[in-house]
Design a protein around this motif. Structure first.
Motif, PDB file in Angstrom:
ATOM      1  N   ILE A 123     -19.365 -21.296 -20.269  1.00  0.00           N
ATOM      2  CA  ILE A 123     -19.061 -22.030 -21.499  1.00  0.00           C
ATOM      3  C   ILE A 123     -20.351 -22.559 -22.110  1.00  0.00           C
ATOM      4  O   ILE A 123     -20.576 -22.438 -23.322  1.00  0.00           O
ATOM      5  CB  ILE A 123     -18.076 -23.191 -21.217  1.00  0.00           C
ATOM      6  CG1 ILE A 123     -16.696 -22.638 -20.857  1.00  0.00           C
ATOM      7  CG2 ILE A 123     -17.988 -24.131 -22.421  1.00  0.00           C
ATOM      8  CD1 ILE A 123     -15.734 -23.677 -20.313  1.00  0.00           C
ATOM      9  N   PHE A 133     -17.749 -24.394 -29.231  1.00  0.00           N
ATOM     10  CA  PHE A 133     -16.866 -23.797 -28.241  1.00  0.00           C
ATOM     11  C   PHE A 133     -15.933 -22.836 -28.962  1.00  0.00           C
ATOM     12  O   PHE A 133     -15.200 -23.223 -29.870  1.00  0.00           O
ATOM     13  CB  PHE A 133     -16.063 -24.871 -27.506  1.00  0.00           C
ATOM     14  CG  PHE A 133     -15.128 -24.314 -26.464  1.00  0.00           C
ATOM     15  CD1 PHE A 133     -15.606 -23.569 -25.409  1.00  0.00           C
ATOM     16  CD2 PHE A 133     -13.767 -24.546 -26.538  1.00  0.00           C
ATOM     17  CE1 PHE A 133     -14.758 -23.054 -24.436  1.00  0.00           C
ATOM     18  CE2 PHE A 133     -12.909 -24.048 -25.575  1.00  0.00           C
ATOM     19  CZ  PHE A 133     -13.403 -23.301 -24.527  1.00  0.00           C
ATOM     20  N   PHE A 138     -12.187 -17.577 -26.210  1.00  0.00           N
ATOM     21  CA  PHE A 138     -11.724 -17.909 -24.861  1.00  0.00           C
ATOM     22  C   PHE A 138     -10.291 -17.433 -24.659  1.00  0.00           C
ATOM     23  O   PHE A 138      -9.960 -16.814 -23.644  1.00  0.00           O
ATOM     24  CB  PHE A 138     -11.838 -19.414 -24.625  1.00  0.00           C
ATOM     25  CG  PHE A 138     -11.126 -19.896 -23.395  1.00  0.00           C
ATOM     26  CD1 PHE A 138     -11.618 -19.606 -22.135  1.00  0.00           C
ATOM     27  CD2 PHE A 138      -9.962 -20.638 -23.493  1.00  0.00           C
ATOM     28  CE1 PHE A 138     -10.953 -20.040 -20.990  1.00  0.00           C
ATOM     29  CE2 PHE A 138      -9.300 -21.075 -22.366  1.00  0.00           C
ATOM     30  CZ  PHE A 138      -9.801 -20.775 -21.116  1.00  0.00           C
TER      31      PHE A 138
END
Length: 165
Positions: A123, A133, A138
């Motif tokens: 990450i 992020f 993801f």
């Protein structure tokens, strides 16, 4: 016998950089956050732990260097206030126990911590490149890997049961 699942990390530096609450707790009185709070993708360490655990497990990537070098305890899994996060952590730990059936519960939890630290490193590297992020990335990665990874675990357990019968 059930092991106490204490969330720990050997990557305190990454948690400090990615978790807003941790960053705020470490400030001296009167000190201001030097970053925009929206740059912190996680409010709590256990959220980052859960994301790291999922990523590490899905990639079959664990950080052996973490063993014996944990610098920070966050909380027990049973004390995590978010039901979804607590359930996700427990579910992946159960998969690890199934896959590593020769390990004790304590050894399986140690491996879970190592998966989490490896995932947290992924990450962090991803955020260094993208400056945020990538939740959608993801989720896509998890969707693409999840079925195969679970099939690996369940298939290996079924094969062992057939062999022992």
């Amino acid at each position: 016998m059930s092991t106490t699942q204490v969330i720990k990390t050997a990557r305190r530096d990454i948690y400090r950089n990615l978790v807003l609450r941790t960053a705020r707790l470490e400030l001296d009185d009167g000190e201001e956050l030097d970053k925009d709070p929206y740059e912190y993708p996680f409010d709590y360490g256990y959220e980052l732990f859960a994301a790291g655990l999922a990523i590490g497990f899905l990639h079959k990537d664990y950080r052996e260097e973490s063993k014996g070098s944990y610098s920070q305890d966050f909380t027990d899994v049973d004390s995590v206030s978010s039901d979804e996060v607590r359930t996700a952590i427990t579910f992946i730990w159960e998969l690890i126990k199934m896959e590593e059936d020769e390990k004790t519960e304590t050894e399986a939890w140690e491996l879970a911590r190592q998966y989490a630290d490896a995932g947290v490193e992924r990450i962090s590297r991803d955020m260094e490149v993208k400056d945020q992020f990538d939740l959608l990335g993801f989720m896509n990665m998890a969707e693409n890997r999840w079925e195969d990874r679970v099939e690996d675990v369940v298939g290996s357990v079924e094969s062992e049961e057939v062999a022992s019968a």
